[in-house]
Design an enzyme around this catalytic site. Structure first.
Site, short mmCIF file in Angstrom:
data_model
loop_
_atom_site.label_atom_id
_atom_site.label_comp_id
_atom_site.label_asym_id
_atom_site.label_seq_id
_atom_site.Cartn_x
_atom_site.Cartn_y
_atom_site.Cartn_z
N HIS A 82 3.63 6.56 11.51
CA HIS A 82 4.89 5.83 11.62
C HIS A 82 6.07 6.75 11.94
CE1 HIS A 82 4.34 1.61 10.86
NE2 HIS A 82 3.89 1.73 9.63
N HIS A 94 -1.79 6.35 8.56
CA HIS A 94 -0.92 5.24 9.01
C HIS A 94 0.55 5.57 8.74
CE1 HIS A 94 0.07 0.89 9.63
NE2 HIS A 94 1.04 1.19 8.78
N GLU A 95 0.86 5.96 7.54
CA GLU A 95 2.27 6.23 7.21
C GLU A 95 2.77 7.45 7.97
OE1 GLU A 95 3.48 3.77 5.79
OE2 GLU A 95 1.62 2.93 5.00
N GLU A 110 6.58 4.26 4.84
CA GLU A 110 6.79 5.41 5.73
C GLU A 110 8.20 5.98 5.73
OE1 GLU A 110 6.22 2.18 6.75
OE2 GLU A 110 7.46 1.66 8.48
N GLY A 159 0.81 -1.22 0.00
CA GLY A 159 0.00 0.00 0.00
C GLY A 159 0.84 1.26 0.00
N ALA A 160 1.78 1.35 0.94
CA ALA A 160 2.59 2.56 1.06
C ALA A 160 3.75 2.30 2.00
CB ALA A 160 1.73 3.71 1.59
N1 ARG Z 1 5.85 -0.47 6.42
C1 ARG Z 1 4.87 -0.45 5.35
C2 ARG Z 1 3.56 -0.13 6.03
O1 ARG Z 1 2.88 -0.89 6.56
C3 ARG Z 1 4.76 -1.70 4.60
C4 ARG Z 1 5.93 -2.02 3.74
C5 ARG Z 1 6.04 -3.44 3.50
N2 ARG Z 1 6.86 -3.73 2.38
C6 ARG Z 1 7.23 -4.96 2.03
N3 ARG Z 1 7.94 -5.11 0.99
N4 ARG Z 1 6.91 -6.02 2.70
O2 ARG Z 1 3.19 0.93 6.22
ZN ZN Z 2 2.82 0.25 8.60
#
Ligand code: ARG
Ligand code: ZN
Length: 880
Positions: A309, A305-306, A272, A269-270
């Site tokens: 973080h 959410h981001e 941070e 999705g995105a």
């Molecule tokens: N930290 C990101 C989030 O939840 C997700 C990134 C995960 N990326 C991955 N390649 N598994 O906001």
């Molecule tokens: Zn996250």
């Protein structure tokens, strides 16, 4: 290249690194067929490591890199002075402090895994979490190594006018041959997984936010110019998030600029990244004409959410990847509460509980089950799961429930204060909560170490002569891979008792401090506990696990009359909805077992009462009127019979539609009026309810209904209404094939230039019981608008198809074979996406024998492939 036999990594083997990297200076020289990366690293021995004289060799991570040169303290190392092995570069160390200069050549243009530095629609971008940075340069690519980064990006000015990285821009200039550069400096120490770089021809919208201490922060959202008008909602959401985090958590933003970039090719999705969040364009871009209400709400949640973080993840990060839920579970909890505050709290809770019970419970019951803090993994990318995120959120929520809002806030303040600038563990979080509140969370920690969905079984007994009501709560938890027996959990169970009039009774029982209160959260710790409530004039009806107070299954022998009573009288929205679901499940399961039965008239009446209830708010009413989804029915079935589920659910829906057609039509008409589009909770509730009504009306077998669908489709002034009508039209294909073709073509013509809307055009077809045959899906893969390198397209088309119970599970196994072929093919291109799309096959043991054997066969065929990625290798081996 991956190992022939990928290795398992264990939490118990964690060791601190031998070296730290105090500063990291990166220079990226970007060209059309390669990029040169120069890393200058200030290295320092970790004094805590006992090394008995000789300095340990330095082992850096690196994958798919061409090493151009390597200097230590200014001296070039020859190839016999270091070792390159699969995934590592090892070199001897002579001083406790030294400088390394590493030059690598990489090929972003050929990077189809979308980890590391890659190209999407002509722009360069990065995704480094979890272990993507090692595809950029040799490094200590682990989250407990935190460094201060400076990044210089050099590229063609004409092609890439915008050059971004983390932190603040400190220098820029022009170079020869149309090249230019920008240098960025991020003053905060961070692990490599939070590094980001973007270079492209982008436009941005700009806004400002004044923080609680009066600092001005510049906010920019970047996208390709043709999408620039779709960034407003994300910007509004960002400002709301910044304000909310100050008010609710006392957290202020810490850099002078905060940037979001939308990219089309993105695995998740995105992300941070510090000061430079990179988003899947589907989670940023919205206009009323192209995005549904659900998309608007999803954007608001993900932007938040981001952003959140920045504290829960960046300022305080994770020591190792086993601690992933430390940042993800907590941040999901933060975004869920934010969304609840911005919209309808009751509905948000229903939606989250519903997702958890449908998809996370299935994960907990499957071969990949793991605790929110896993004990081992082969490929960390496989552990970005509903368990780590959504169950992790529920675990944090339970702490919030047990401590109360004020003590919880003291706990988060202490956690941020203690661990700012550090890489922490889940244990650190729980300890801060305990220390701040004085609440003992010893037994609560089992939620971090034990997998599986606990079951609470509730039994009761009423003694008419004394007025005593005995309520017994027993808990157990099924075995999961590697965990045969479980210790009891500490479970908060929300409770109320309803009397015969549907009024809540005061809760008077020994041992619970609720004298006179009508609602109480019981803190359950034993395998079995009994409470005796005094002074009940008649047998009360329990309202259990109110507000879904814990991620558990509840077994209580509710009669249908009980459920109808709760639907009407319970004051807890979640439980009112849940009563509706339970009744729906009962009615549908009856038909699954005996298809020639009539639809349960009690259910049909109860839904009629919900439709007619003038008191119920529209948002909750809409949720209550949705029958349990096919996926949720499958999750709750002992043995899954896909086609029987589809048929039974459809029959029940039709019965409700026929019995209440007038009321549904009246409600539909009442809610169908012209207004400007606003993505506000009250408007969304009305549209949702209207379109739920439309869904029922469409289930009726008459020409008038097709006419109504076509009208709503044509006249819609926003995507929510148009998309709802499209879904109904597709479902009505057996009644008017030409209408379906006409509408699908119209939709295509309107939106063919919008990649995000086209995702949905593929999904609506591949997931359709009417349309989405294996042949149709194969044909759509050849469509001009299908991009096989786009994860969004793959998820839409293939993911849509695997959710299609009718055709994915078609007799003979053609659906499974198709999926196995795609997984094998995709694994070479993008292992993360390959491993995700294959998940439905891993549930093979739960299906009826005809399906189960064929699903297993498809898995075996994948397993037999040589050189599988660690991603697919782990999933296929654990599930067979
Ligand atoms: N930290 C990101 C989030 O939840 C997700 C990134 C995960 N990326 C991955 N390649 N598994 O906001
Ligand atoms: Zn996250």
């Amino acid at each position: 290249m991956k190992d022939a036999q990928p290795r398992t990594i264990y939490l118990k083997d964690y060791q601190a690194p031998d070296y730290w990297i105090d500063t990291t200076h990166l220079t990226f020289d970007l060209y059309e067929d390669h990029a040169l990366v120069t890393a200058v690293l200030q290295m320092r021995l970790n004094d805590d490591i006992g090394c008995g004289g000789a300095l340990p060799a330095l082992v850096l991570h690196g994958e798919e890199l061409d090493l151009v040169s390597l200097h230590r303290d200014g001296e070039e190392l020859e190839s016999d002075q270091f070792q390159l092995a699969k995934g590592t570069l090892t070199l001897p160390v002579e001083q406790p402090r030294f400088q390394l200069q590493i030059v690598t050549r990489i090929r972003p243009q050929e990077n189809t895994s979308l980890e590391g530095l890659y190209k999407s629609n002509g722009m360069f971008c990065t995704q480094c979490e979890a272990e993507g940075f090692r595809k950029i340069t040799y490094y200590l690519d682990r989250p407990d190594v935190m460094s201060v980064f400076t990044t210089k990006v050099i590229a063609s000015q004409a092609r890439y006018p915008v050059l971004l990285a983390n932190g603040n821009a400190i220098d820029q200039g022009e170079l020869e041959n149309d090249r230019h550069y920008v240098t960025w400096e991020d003053p905060f120490k961070k692990p490599s997984y939070l590094f980001a770089l973007v270079a492209g021809d982008l436009e941005c919208v700009e806004d400002h936010f004044t923080t609680m201490s009066g600092r001005d922060v510049t906010l920019r959202i970047f996208t390709e110019s043709h999408n620039i008008h779709k960034c407003d909602h994300a910007m509004v959401s960002l400002k709301k998030s910044m304000k909310w985090d100050e008010e609710v958590y006392g957290r202020e933003y810490d850099l002078d600029i905060f940037m979001i970039v939308a990219v089309d090719h993105f695995n998740m999705g995105a992300m941070e990244n510090k000061g430079l969040n990179i988003f899947n364009s589907s989670c940023v871009l919205a206009s009323p004409e192209t995005a549904t209400d659900a998309t608007y709400q999803r954007i608001e949640a993900i932007v938040a959410h981001e952003y959140f973080h920045n504290w829960s993840g960046n300022r305080v990060t994770c020591r190792d990847w086993f601690q992933l839920s430390l940042k993800e579970g907590f941040t999901v909890f933060r975004d869920a509460e934010f969304s609840a505050d911005m919209n309808s709290r009751g509905v948000k809770r229903i939606q989250d509980a519903s997702l958890l019970r449908t998809a996370q419970f299935a994960e907990d019951a499957g071969p990949m089950a793991h605790p929110i803090r896993p004990e081992s993994f082969i490929e960390i990318s496989n552990f970005y799961t509903l368990t780590v995120y959504e169950k992790g959120c529920e675990v944090v929520r339970m702490i919030h429930t047990l401590l109360g809002a004020d003590q919880f806030r003291k706990g988060t303040d202490l956690y941020f204060e203690r661990h700012d600038g550090e890489a922490a563990t889940c244990e650190d979080f729980v300890k801060a909560m305990e220390d701040a509140s004085g609440v003992d969370l010893t037994q609560f920690r089992n939620w971090y170490s034990q997998a599986g969905t606990p079951v609470i079984t509730v039994t009761d007994r009423y003694e008419a002569d004394t007025g005593d009501y005995h309520l017994t709560i027993a808990q157990s938890c099924p075995a999961t891979p590697g965990q045969e027996h479980k210790q009891p959990f500490h479970i908060p169970v929300g409770l109320a008792l309803l009397d015969e009039q549907g009024e809540l009774l005061p809760l008077n029982a020994e041992g619970i401090h609720a004298e006179g209160d009508k609602e109480k959260v019981l803190s359950i710790k034993q395998t079995e506990e009994t409470f005796v409530f005094k002074g009940c004039k008649s047998k009360p009806l329990p309202s259990l696990l109110r507000n879904f107070s814990a991620p558990v299954r509840v077994r209580y022998d509710y009669s249908k009359d009980d459920l109808v009573f709760l639907m009407k009288h319970d004051t807890d929205s979640f439980n009112r909805w849940d009563a509706c679901q339970r009744l729906g499940v009962m009615a549908i399961e009856q038909l699954v077992e005996q298809s020639e039965q009539a639809v349960d008239p009690q259910l049909v009446d109860a839904f009629g009462a919900v439709i007619a209830d003038p008191e119920l708010d529209f948002a909750v009413k809409a949720e209550m009127l949705c029958l349990p989804s096919e996926a949720s029915l499958a999750e709750q079935a002992e043995v899954i019979k896909p086609l029987a589920i589809v048929a039974a659910r459809k029959k029940v829906k039709q019965a409700i539609a026929e019995a209440h057609s007038e009321a549904l039509l009246a409600l539909y008409n009442e809610l169908s009026y012209e207004r400007d589009y606003r993505p506000e909770a009250t408007d969304i509730a009305e549209r949702t309810l209207k379109n739920v009504c439309l869904g029922y009306l469409a289930a009726e077998d008459d020409a008038e209904c097709l006419q109504r669908l076509a009208e709503q489709y044509n006249d819609a002034s926003n995507m929510t209404d148009r998309r709802a009508a499209l879904g109904c039209v597709v479902d009505a294909r057996h009644r008017d094939e030409r209408l379906v073709e006409r509408v699908l073509t119209d939709f295509y013509d309107r939106y063919k230039d919008d990649a995000n809307v086209m995702d949905d055009w593929f999904a609506v077809q591949s997931s359709s019981a009417e349309l989405g045959t294996v042949e149709k899906v194969k044909a759509l893969m050849q469509h001009d608008s299908f991009d096989p390198t786009s994860p969004n397209k793959l998820r839409a088309l293939i993911g849509g198809f695997t959710r299609n119970m009718t055709h994915f599970h078609t007799a003979g196994g053609a659906g499974y074979e198709f999926l196995a072929d795609r997984v094998i093919e995709l694994d070479k291109q993008n292992p993360q996406v390959a491993s995700r799309v294959m998940m439905p096959l891993t549930r093979w043991k739960k299906f009826e024998p005809a399906a189960s054997g064929l699903m297993k066969k498809a898995l075996q065929r994948i397993k037999a492939v040589h050189d599988l990625s660690t991603d697919v290798y782990e999933v296929v081996n654990k599930s067979l």
